[in-house]
Design an enzyme around this catalytic site. Structure first.
Site, short mmCIF file in Angstrom:
data_model
loop_
_atom_site.label_atom_id
_atom_site.label_comp_id
_atom_site.label_asym_id
_atom_site.label_seq_id
_atom_site.Cartn_x
_atom_site.Cartn_y
_atom_site.Cartn_z
N ASP A 118 -18.52 82.63 26.95
CA ASP A 118 -19.04 82.34 25.61
C ASP A 118 -18.74 83.46 24.60
OD1 ASP A 118 -20.77 84.11 26.90
OD2 ASP A 118 -22.35 82.63 27.14
N ASP A 167 -34.90 81.65 29.79
CA ASP A 167 -35.24 80.23 29.63
C ASP A 167 -34.40 79.34 30.57
OD1 ASP A 167 -32.71 80.30 28.48
OD2 ASP A 167 -33.32 79.49 26.54
N HIS A 176 -31.04 79.36 30.88
CA HIS A 176 -29.68 78.98 30.45
C HIS A 176 -28.61 79.63 31.34
CE1 HIS A 176 -29.69 82.50 27.34
NE2 HIS A 176 -28.93 82.87 28.35
N GLU A 179 -28.40 75.98 26.61
CA GLU A 179 -29.85 76.12 26.50
C GLU A 179 -30.55 74.89 27.11
OE1 GLU A 179 -30.91 78.88 25.89
OE2 GLU A 179 -30.23 79.80 24.03
C1 F6R Z 1 -23.39 85.84 28.86
C2 F6R Z 1 -24.06 84.59 29.15
C3 F6R Z 1 -25.55 84.50 29.28
C4 F6R Z 1 -26.18 85.70 30.00
C5 F6R Z 1 -27.69 85.56 30.00
C6 F6R Z 1 -28.36 86.76 30.64
O1 F6R Z 1 -21.99 85.66 28.77
O2 F6R Z 1 -23.42 83.60 29.25
O3 F6R Z 1 -25.89 83.33 29.98
O4 F6R Z 1 -25.69 85.77 31.30
O5 F6R Z 1 -28.17 85.40 28.71
O6 F6R Z 1 -28.15 87.89 29.83
P1 F6R Z 1 -28.49 89.35 30.38
O7 F6R Z 1 -27.57 89.61 31.51
O8 F6R Z 1 -28.22 90.26 29.22
O9 F6R Z 1 -29.91 89.31 30.80
#
Ligand code: F6R
Length: 262
Positions: free
Chosen positions: A67, A136, A138, A143
């Site tokens: 992403d 959450d 995701h 989401e």
């Molecule tokens: C990042 C991504 C997100 C993160 C998630 C956890 O490329 O796709 O799904 O893996 O938001 O973020 P952290 O690792 O910062 O807790």
């Protein structure tokens, strides 16, 4: 779904890096799906160490990132382009033309997303997808209630995610871009193998729901229960709400050696 609980996040990341390294050694043309965020950082550090000290060669590897925020230039310090250069790409030898990250500045979002899907297909599909998980539930930026069939597309970030990611934007959720391009859940599920990492107590509720709760789009990561080859690497804190934690530890301890860190 295989659940592996390590004492500390560093141990889990070293185990994850060994899995990536084994794949790249066995299949030098491997296609890796990469995540950003805080979670995979120690894994990337270990890959950098293996490249430097053990000659792990990425010269024929291809990567696709999950992403990117919409509206951030690749040079923006919080863009995922910048994150990947700083935390992995500048220190290993993946050719520039083999690295793919969604373009947060594209003027044609639907066209770009279709092309991203085509590029993944043309590369032969993703061999190993690295994932984190949002508090959450995701994966990527899919989401809650994202379609399980979704492909790469624009998404609006949930308020919880803006709050979680505010730490990278001076602590201000209003500075976090509202939109992103993300691989879809269908895109992620097409990867031949998935490695999800989750650390810390803030992830424990999502991890318990994903692993032991019903498969439901309100918790996008729960779809991984349907993936034929998904490994979940946790530290003790992220595993703290799992009802069957003792069972997962017992299974891991009783694996044959050849299977343990495969
Ligand atoms: C990042 C991504 C997100 C993160 C998630 C956890 O490329 O796709 O799904 O893996 O938001 O973020 P952290 O690792 O910062 O807790």
């Amino acid at each position: 779904m295989e659940v592996v609980i390590k004492q500390a996040s560093e141990d889990a990341c070293i185990a994850g890096a060994r899995i990536v390294a084994r794949l790249v050694r066995e299949k030098p043309t491997a296609v890796l799906g990469l995540a950003t965020g805080g979670t995979p950082l120690p894994l990337y550090c270990e890959l950098i160490r293996m490249h430097r000290d053990e000659g792990l060669d990425f010269s024929r590897t291809t990567t696709f990132n999950l992403d990117e925020y919409l509206g951030l230039e690749p040079t923006h310090p919080q863009s995922y382009h910048h994150f990947m250069r700083e935390n992995l790409f500048d220190a290993i030898n993946i050719p520039v033309e083999n690295r793919h990250i969604p373009d947060g500045m594209t003027s044609d979002v639907p066209g770009f997303c279709r092309d991203y899907e085509r590029r993944i297909r043309d590369a032969g599909g993703i061999d190993l997808q690295i994932l984190g998980i949002g508090s959450d539930g995701h994966i990527g930026f899919n989401e809650p209630v994202s379609s399980f069939a979704s492909r790469t597309r624009i998404k609006t970030l949930a308020k919880e995610t803006l709050q979680d990611n505010a730490r990278f934007f001076d602590g201000d959720p209003d500075k976090v871009p509202r939109h992103c391009i993300t691989m879809g859940i269908g895109t992620i599920m097409d990867a031949r193998r998935v490695l999800l990492l989750a650390f810390g107590e803030s992830k424990s509720r999502a991890v318990a729901g994903m692993t032991e709760g019903p498969v439901a789009s309100v918790l996008p990561a729960s779809i991984l229960q349907h993936h034929p080859d998904a490994k979940i690497l946790l530290d003790n804190a992220a595993a703290s709400e799992l009802k069957r934690a003792d069972y997962y530890r017992w299974v891991y301890e009783n694996k044959p050696d050849w299977q343990r860190d495969a």
